[in-house]
Design a protein around this motif. Structure first.
Motif, PDB file in Angstrom:
ATOM      1  N   PHE A 205       0.812  -1.208   0.000  1.00 57.68           N
ATOM      2  CA  PHE A 205       0.000   0.000   0.000  1.00 57.68           C
ATOM      3  C   PHE A 205       0.852   1.266   0.000  1.00 57.68           C
ATOM      4  CE2 PHE A 205      -3.572  -2.693   0.815  1.00 57.68           C
ATOM      5  CZ  PHE A 205      -4.665  -1.980   0.334  1.00 57.68           C
ATOM      6  N   LYS A 206       2.049   1.206   0.550  1.00 56.15           N
ATOM      7  CA  LYS A 206       2.949   2.361   0.482  1.00 56.15           C
ATOM      8  C   LYS A 206       3.298   2.680  -0.969  1.00 56.15           C
ATOM      9  CE  LYS A 206       3.620   3.364   4.861  1.00 56.15           C
ATOM     10  NZ  LYS A 206       3.196   4.672   5.432  1.00 56.15           N
ATOM     11  N   ASN A 207       3.472   1.633  -1.783  1.00 54.32           N
ATOM     12  CA  ASN A 207       3.755   1.855  -3.197  1.00 54.32           C
ATOM     13  C   ASN A 207       2.527   2.370  -3.943  1.00 54.32           C
ATOM     14  OD1 ASN A 207       6.630   0.792  -4.111  1.00 54.32           O
ATOM     15  ND2 ASN A 207       5.922  -0.566  -2.487  1.00 54.32           N
ATOM     16  N   ILE A 208       1.345   1.923  -3.523  1.00 49.47           N
ATOM     17  CA  ILE A 208       0.119   2.473  -4.114  1.00 49.47           C
ATOM     18  C   ILE A 208      -0.019   3.949  -3.760  1.00 49.47           C
ATOM     19  CG2 ILE A 208      -2.411   2.338  -4.047  1.00 49.47           C
ATOM     20  CD1 ILE A 208      -2.125  -0.677  -3.660  1.00 49.47           C
ATOM     21  N   VAL A 212      -0.923   7.445  -5.981  1.00 49.22           N
ATOM     22  CA  VAL A 212      -1.933   8.441  -5.607  1.00 49.22           C
ATOM     23  C   VAL A 212      -1.309   9.836  -5.544  1.00 49.22           C
ATOM     24  CG1 VAL A 212      -3.546   9.151  -3.805  1.00 49.22           C
ATOM     25  CG2 VAL A 212      -3.307   6.737  -4.363  1.00 49.22           C
ATOM     26  N   VAL A 213      -0.097   9.936  -5.001  1.00 52.52           N
ATOM     27  CA  VAL A 213       0.604  11.226  -4.931  1.00 52.52           C
ATOM     28  C   VAL A 213       0.864  11.778  -6.331  1.00 52.52           C
ATOM     29  CG1 VAL A 213       2.784  12.339  -4.290  1.00 52.52           C
ATOM     30  CG2 VAL A 213       1.654  10.802  -2.687  1.00 52.52           C
ATOM     31  N   THR A 214       1.281  10.907  -7.248  1.00 53.48           N
ATOM     32  CA  THR A 214       1.536  11.344  -8.623  1.00 53.48           C
ATOM     33  C   THR A 214       0.258  11.848  -9.284  1.00 53.48           C
ATOM     34  OG1 THR A 214       3.286   9.685  -8.790  1.00 53.48           O
ATOM     35  CG2 THR A 214       2.478  10.627 -10.853  1.00 53.48           C
ATOM     36  N   ALA A 215      -0.860  11.137  -9.062  1.00 52.67           N
ATOM     37  CA  ALA A 215      -2.141  11.583  -9.615  1.00 52.67           C
ATOM     38  C   ALA A 215      -2.547  12.929  -9.019  1.00 52.67           C
ATOM     39  CB  ALA A 215      -3.213  10.531  -9.345  1.00 52.67           C
ATOM     40  N   ALA A 232       8.243   2.911 -13.853  1.00 51.87           N
ATOM     41  CA  ALA A 232       9.002   2.735 -12.603  1.00 51.87           C
ATOM     42  C   ALA A 232       8.060   2.408 -11.448  1.00 51.87           C
ATOM     43  CB  ALA A 232       9.805   3.997 -12.300  1.00 51.87           C
ATOM     44  N   PHE A 233       6.906   3.090 -11.381  1.00 47.95           N
ATOM     45  CA  PHE A 233       5.915   2.774 -10.355  1.00 47.95           C
ATOM     46  C   PHE A 233       5.431   1.332 -10.483  1.00 47.95           C
ATOM     47  CE2 PHE A 233       4.596   7.473 -10.100  1.00 47.95           C
ATOM     48  CZ  PHE A 233       5.495   7.686  -9.074  1.00 47.95           C
ATOM     49  N   TRP A 257      -8.053   0.847   7.221  1.00 47.48           N
ATOM     50  CA  TRP A 257      -6.975   1.643   7.816  1.00 47.48           C
ATOM     51  C   TRP A 257      -5.854   1.919   6.812  1.00 47.48           C
ATOM     52  CZ3 TRP A 257      -7.958   4.601  11.536  1.00 47.48           C
ATOM     53  CH2 TRP A 257      -8.798   4.227  12.586  1.00 47.48           C
ATOM     54  N   MET A 258      -5.592   0.935   5.933  1.00 48.43           N
ATOM     55  CA  MET A 258      -4.574   1.173   4.911  1.00 48.43           C
ATOM     56  C   MET A 258      -5.035   2.232   3.915  1.00 48.43           C
ATOM     57  SD  MET A 258      -1.689  -0.231   5.337  1.00 48.43           S
ATOM     58  CE  MET A 258      -1.253   0.777   3.968  1.00 48.43           C
ATOM     59  N   GLY A 259      -6.323   2.208   3.554  1.00 46.38           N
ATOM     60  CA  GLY A 259      -6.855   3.239   2.666  1.00 46.38           C
ATOM     61  C   GLY A 259      -6.782   4.621   3.301  1.00 46.38           C
ATOM     62  N   MET A 260      -7.116   4.707   4.596  1.00 44.08           N
ATOM     63  CA  MET A 260      -7.038   5.990   5.306  1.00 44.08           C
ATOM     64  C   MET A 260      -5.593   6.474   5.393  1.00 44.08           C
ATOM     65  SD  MET A 260     -10.040   6.990   5.951  1.00 44.08           S
ATOM     66  CE  MET A 260      -9.592   8.367   7.015  1.00 44.08           C
ATOM     67  N   ASN A 261      -4.667   5.536   5.625  1.00 43.21           N
ATOM     68  CA  ASN A 261      -3.258   5.914   5.678  1.00 43.21           C
ATOM     69  C   ASN A 261      -2.771   6.414   4.327  1.00 43.21           C
ATOM     70  OD1 ASN A 261      -0.134   4.630   5.390  1.00 43.21           O
ATOM     71  ND2 ASN A 261      -0.554   5.820   7.235  1.00 43.21           N
TER      72      ASN A 261
END
Length: 408
Positions: A205-208, A212-215, A232-233, A257-261
């Motif tokens: 999820f950290k890689n996901i 999200v940050v790029t979007a 690369a992603f 919780w992973m989605g919220m994080n």
């Protein structure tokens, strides 16, 4: 006094009376006299009379004479060539070469990576040395200690006149508060996600989150991601999934919780980019507000979780060694705050997120050397894939900067 335009050259005719009043060693004074800037090729024609043979044009120059002994017009060489010149290299006021945007970005990433890895290793040292002496953990309290130390460091720098930023202002604090609210959300949702998910799942999820940050970087700031960056992603995400394939466990609560994080982490990075652009503060002022507000938000959480009571009621950790390690961690946190803000401002949210992900590679190696951590085959595989993805991302950014420099 007359002027004559001939092709691309401008000839200024200067009479003898003007020459007598002018310092002949300074051509620029003639330009000022005729209000002519030094941005074109000028040729000066000086007219001399036969009864003024002692006047020379410049030191070492001799006026031309005709067959009849009359002084003729003397044409001096152009002051500036018509040929285009190469652009000068930017320099600082001291005369040294000014850093390029690429070198600034590289320095910012290296500084952030070094401070981030140092902070992780320092906190790991604290946890491994003292967690067996207490019931539970003091994770939030350690962040509060580090924030208070960072505030003391930046205030000391201000008192010593090394840095300058305005005194605390409630309006500025309200503008900066979302950064700390999202940071606290990232901290608490990260702890909850580790409670309900395995470490490999958290890594996936950290890689996901990076995607999200790029979007968000594209949506809010118009930063387009090149095809190689997306590749690369994909490489890094597929490596994390492959490494965690045997440990993938999904539960509804863990997924929540992973989605919220993921949302809090992406929001924290993106809003930090917005704040560094729009809040009129120096980097040290941002460090000051960041840590003051961090203490304001997290201290009540420490009291609510019982961490402060645990700390006060455990004499075994009331030692000079524990205090010095916390002081060192706070100083590292001060530099980490500055490095994070500088990295986001110099590179952007996407690069900041990628560097944060790649920091796990040196942490794994140093943890193996310093703390005898076991590195499994899956971890080695993930490290290899992460490094490949990092190199691919770096190559994409280098290619992009070369294209921009060629078009500009």
């Amino acid at each position: 006094r007359g002027q004559q335009h001939k092709s691309s050259r401008c000839y200024i005719i200067t009479p003898l009376s003007c020459l007598k009043e002018t310092n002949l060693n300074s051509i620029s004074s003639l330009h000022e006299r005729h209000n002519r800037p030094l941005n074109r090729s000028f040729t000066f024609l000086y007219y001399y009379k036969a009864n003024n043979p002692s006047i020379s044009i410049m030191p070492g120059d001799t006026p031309n004479k005709g067959d009849d002994g009359e002084m003729k017009d003397v044409e001096m060489a152009p002051l500036k060539s018509d040929a285009p010149t190469a652009p000068s290299t930017p320099r600082t006021p001291g005369g040294s070469l000014a850093p390029t945007p690429q070198s600034k970005a590289l320095t910012a990433c290296a500084m952030y990576s070094f401070c981030s890895v140092s902070m992780v290793l320092t906190n790991k040292s604290l946890a491994s040395s003292y967690n067996h002496l207490i019931e539970g953990d003091l994770n939030i309290l350690l962040v509060v200690f580090q924030a208070i130390t960072a505030v003391c460091c930046v205030e000391l720098c201000k008192r010593m006149k090394w840095v300058e930023y305005p005194n605390f202002n409630m309006r500025t604090a309200r503008l900066w508060a979302p950064v700390n609210i999202l940071f606290c959300g990232m901290l608490f949702t990260g702890m909850a996600s580790l409670q309900y998910n395995s470490v490999p799942m958290v890594t996936i999820f950290k890689n996901i989150t990076n995607i999200v940050v790029t979007a968000g970087d594209f949506y809010f700031f118009g930063t387009k991601a090149e095809g190689l960056v997306i590749l690369a992603f994909g490489v890094m995400l597929s490596g994390a999934v492959a490494a965690a394939w045997n440990d993938i466990e999904i539960s509804g609560l863990g997924l929540f919780w992973m989605g919220m994080n993921c949302i809090c982490t992406a929001g924290y990075i993106l809003y930090m980019k917005f704040a560094t652009k729009n809040v009129k503060l120096s980097k040290f002022g941002m460090v000051f507000y960041n840590n003051v507000l961090c203490t304001f938000f997290l201290l009540p959480a420490c009291i609510f979780r019982g961490e402060l009571t645990t700390f006060l009621s455990t004499p075994a950790i009331h030692t000079t060694d524990y205090a010095l390690k916390n002081l060192f961690a706070g100083c590292v946190g001060f530099f980490l705050n500055f490095a994070s803000l500088n990295c986001v401002a110099a590179t952007g949210p996407t690069t900041y997120a990628i560097v944060g992900s790649l920091n796990k590679v040196p942490v794994a190696f140093l943890g193996y050397i310093l703390f005898d951590n076991i590195i499994t085959a899956e971890t080695w595989f993930f490290i290899s894939i992460s490094m490949c993805g990092g190199f691919l991302y770096s190559y994409a950014k280098i290619q992009s900067s070369r294209k921009k420099s060629q078009t500009s």
